[in-house]
Design an enzyme around this catalytic site. Structure first.
Site, PDB file in Angstrom:
ATOM      1  N   LYS A 160      63.008  -5.078  51.991  1.00 43.31           N
ATOM      2  CA  LYS A 160      63.599  -6.150  52.802  1.00 43.31           C
ATOM      3  C   LYS A 160      65.108  -5.924  52.984  1.00 43.31           C
ATOM      4  O   LYS A 160      65.802  -5.607  52.010  1.00 43.31           O
ATOM      5  CB  LYS A 160      63.391  -7.505  52.100  1.00 43.31           C
ATOM      6  CG  LYS A 160      61.938  -7.898  51.932  1.00 43.31           C
ATOM      7  CD  LYS A 160      61.399  -8.546  53.173  1.00 43.31           C
ATOM      8  CE  LYS A 160      59.981  -9.046  52.959  1.00 43.31           C
ATOM      9  NZ  LYS A 160      59.402  -9.600  54.198  1.00 43.31           N
ATOM     10  N   ASP A 189      62.288  -4.199  56.597  1.00 43.04           N
ATOM     11  CA  ASP A 189      61.960  -5.493  57.201  1.00 43.04           C
ATOM     12  C   ASP A 189      63.185  -6.398  57.152  1.00 43.04           C
ATOM     13  O   ASP A 189      63.637  -6.778  56.074  1.00 43.04           O
ATOM     14  CB  ASP A 189      60.793  -6.137  56.453  1.00 43.04           C
ATOM     15  CG  ASP A 189      60.297  -7.394  57.146  1.00 43.04           C
ATOM     16  OD1 ASP A 189      60.864  -7.764  58.202  1.00 43.04           O
ATOM     17  OD2 ASP A 189      59.347  -8.021  56.638  1.00 43.04           O
ATOM     18  N   GLU A 215      61.252  -3.491  60.948  1.00 41.91           N
ATOM     19  CA  GLU A 215      60.505  -4.692  61.323  1.00 41.91           C
ATOM     20  C   GLU A 215      61.462  -5.822  61.696  1.00 41.91           C
ATOM     21  O   GLU A 215      62.389  -6.125  60.954  1.00 41.91           O
ATOM     22  CB  GLU A 215      59.693  -5.099  60.085  1.00 41.91           C
ATOM     23  CG  GLU A 215      58.353  -5.683  60.353  1.00 41.91           C
ATOM     24  CD  GLU A 215      57.553  -5.789  59.052  1.00 41.91           C
ATOM     25  OE1 GLU A 215      57.180  -4.741  58.482  1.00 41.91           O
ATOM     26  OE2 GLU A 215      57.304  -6.909  58.616  1.00 41.91           O
ATOM     27  N   ASP A 240      57.436  -8.882  64.202  1.00 38.76           N
ATOM     28  CA  ASP A 240      56.662  -9.610  63.193  1.00 38.76           C
ATOM     29  C   ASP A 240      56.770 -11.119  63.460  1.00 38.76           C
ATOM     30  O   ASP A 240      55.879 -11.719  64.056  1.00 38.76           O
ATOM     31  CB  ASP A 240      57.172  -9.236  61.796  1.00 38.76           C
ATOM     32  CG  ASP A 240      56.364  -9.912  60.699  1.00 38.76           C
ATOM     33  OD1 ASP A 240      55.425 -10.655  61.013  1.00 38.76           O
ATOM     34  OD2 ASP A 240      56.651  -9.702  59.501  1.00 38.76           O
ATOM     35  N   LYS A 264      49.804 -10.695  61.000  1.00 41.35           N
ATOM     36  CA  LYS A 264      49.481 -11.499  59.821  1.00 41.35           C
ATOM     37  C   LYS A 264      48.356 -12.429  60.243  1.00 41.35           C
ATOM     38  O   LYS A 264      48.576 -13.580  60.629  1.00 41.35           O
ATOM     39  CB  LYS A 264      50.712 -12.292  59.388  1.00 41.35           C
ATOM     40  CG  LYS A 264      51.847 -11.440  58.845  1.00 41.35           C
ATOM     41  CD  LYS A 264      53.086 -12.290  58.640  1.00 41.35           C
ATOM     42  CE  LYS A 264      53.993 -11.750  57.554  1.00 41.35           C
ATOM     43  NZ  LYS A 264      54.541 -10.427  57.811  1.00 41.35           N
TER      44      LYS A 264
END
Ligand SMILES: [Mg+2]
Length: 359
Positions: A160, A189, A215, A240, A264
């Site tokens: 992240k 991400d 991402e 995302d 997701k």
């Protein structure tokens, strides 16, 4: 069909730090559908920060559903409750297509034996699943000390960014790249947390290292800028947060996005409609976890991923090391047996609503 609902709360080993803040407990609902043919399962795993209903609202919605539920009632779950749509439709669809867990004589439940659970292979922990999974590293400098890095197998890692000041993160990133095992892939991400300027700095650096993809560099309302970034740099960009719901995914596709889509499924709404759209368009998909249990994961693997052409990309399901409860080894029935019946949760529902524990 008879519907029963039970709630769970799984504390993370250490809170997960993202651009959205700190997240310490994953709350969700397990749905159990029972008919004369047997038992099927669904899971409701919302993330309010991604635009779904909150956990408290999903809980209230499921508690208000009738005990005997029909297909029509399941199809009428409103779009305001995409996580409930996913869980209920998954349970319904599984009931239609699988040999189900049989009921004992007299209607008692049975352990899920030579039935759905044995037919569908369980994920055997975060590294041994039947699909290659990407491994989520701790955020920030903690990634550098993660034992997950010290492996001689090539793996896909995820880290992240957009959490600490950029200069600090760029420095940790370069150190992290140096520690990766040979052949490993890294995906970053940002959870929509970068400015245009910072996104350019990241992508420039990523281009030199062959990063798998970045991402969601910018917030969801900046699609035009992300299209520009995707043309300017060679590192692929994945959407995302921009494509949480199926409606958003369709909108981004209509506006010309041909990069990667992180999917997701438990947040997207109707899984049947999601599968149909993905089948019709040749989308480059990255399946990603929302810290769900095997209940949702088995459905995603067997009824969504396997229904689409195979791609050489790790699924983002490598998250079991974030929990210490060992649930990754449990069948849906075993998870169910560990949860309290719903009646005892009335009080808890009020408390969750008041504290707004969600992510
Ligand atoms: Mg993401």
């Amino acid at each position: 069909m008879r519907l029963d609902v039970r709630a769970y709360a799984r504390p993370f080993k250490t809170p997960l730090q993202t651009h959205h803040g700190s997240w310490s407990v994953r709350r969700g609902l397990i749905l159990r559908l029972e008919s004369e043919a047997g038992i099927s399962w669904g899971e409701v795993v919302p993330i309010a920060a991604f635009g779904t209903e909150s956990y408290a609202s999903a809980l209230a919605f499921c508690q208000a559903l009738p005990e005997q539920i029909t297909r029509t009632e399941i199809q009428q779950v409103p779009a305001t409750h995409p996580a409930c749509q996913f869980g209920l439709e998954a349970a319904w669809e599984t009931a239609q297509r699988s040999p189900l867990a049989p009921l004992k004589e007299g209607g008692n439940r049975t352990e899920c034996g030579a039935s759905l659970c044995s037919e569908v292979p369980l994920f055997k922990g975060d590294l041994g699943g039947s699909l290659p999974a990407s491994i989520l590293l701790p955020t920030g400098k903690a990634a550098l000390n993660s034992p997950l890095l010290f492996s001689n197998q090539p793996r896909t890692y995820k880290w992240k960014i957009g959490v600490a000041p950029i200069q600090q993160e760029l420095a940790v990133f370069e150190e992290l790249v140096g520690l990766l095992p040979a052949g490993a892939k890294l995906r970053l991400d940002a959870n929509g947390g970068l400015s245009w300027q910072n996104a350019c700095s990241w992508l420039q650096l990523c281009d030199g290292y062959g990063i798998e993809f970045l991402e969601q560099p910018l917030p969801p309302d900046e699609l035009a800028l992300m299209l520009k970034l995707s043309q300017r740099y060679s590192t692929p960009i994945a959407l995302d947060e921009s494509v949480t719901s199926l409606a958003q995914l369709k909108a981004c596709h209509a506006q010309g996005w041909r990069g990667l889509y992180v999917t997701k499924a438990p947040l997207a709404g109707s899984p049947v409609a999601l599968r149909e759209f993905c089948q019709a368009q040749a989308l480059d998909l990255v399946w990603s976890s929302v810290f769900e249990t095997n209940v949702a994961r088995q459905y995603i693997e067997n009824c969504l991923i396997k229904a689409l052409p195979a791609v050489d990309r790790a699924v983002g399901f490598g998250i079991d090391h974030w929990f210490t409860d060992g649930w990754e080894r449990y069948s849906p029935e075993q998870i169910w047996q560990r949860l309290n019946p719903m009646e005892s949760l009335q009080h808890e529902a009020g408390a969750i609503g008041a504290f707004g524990i969600d992510h």
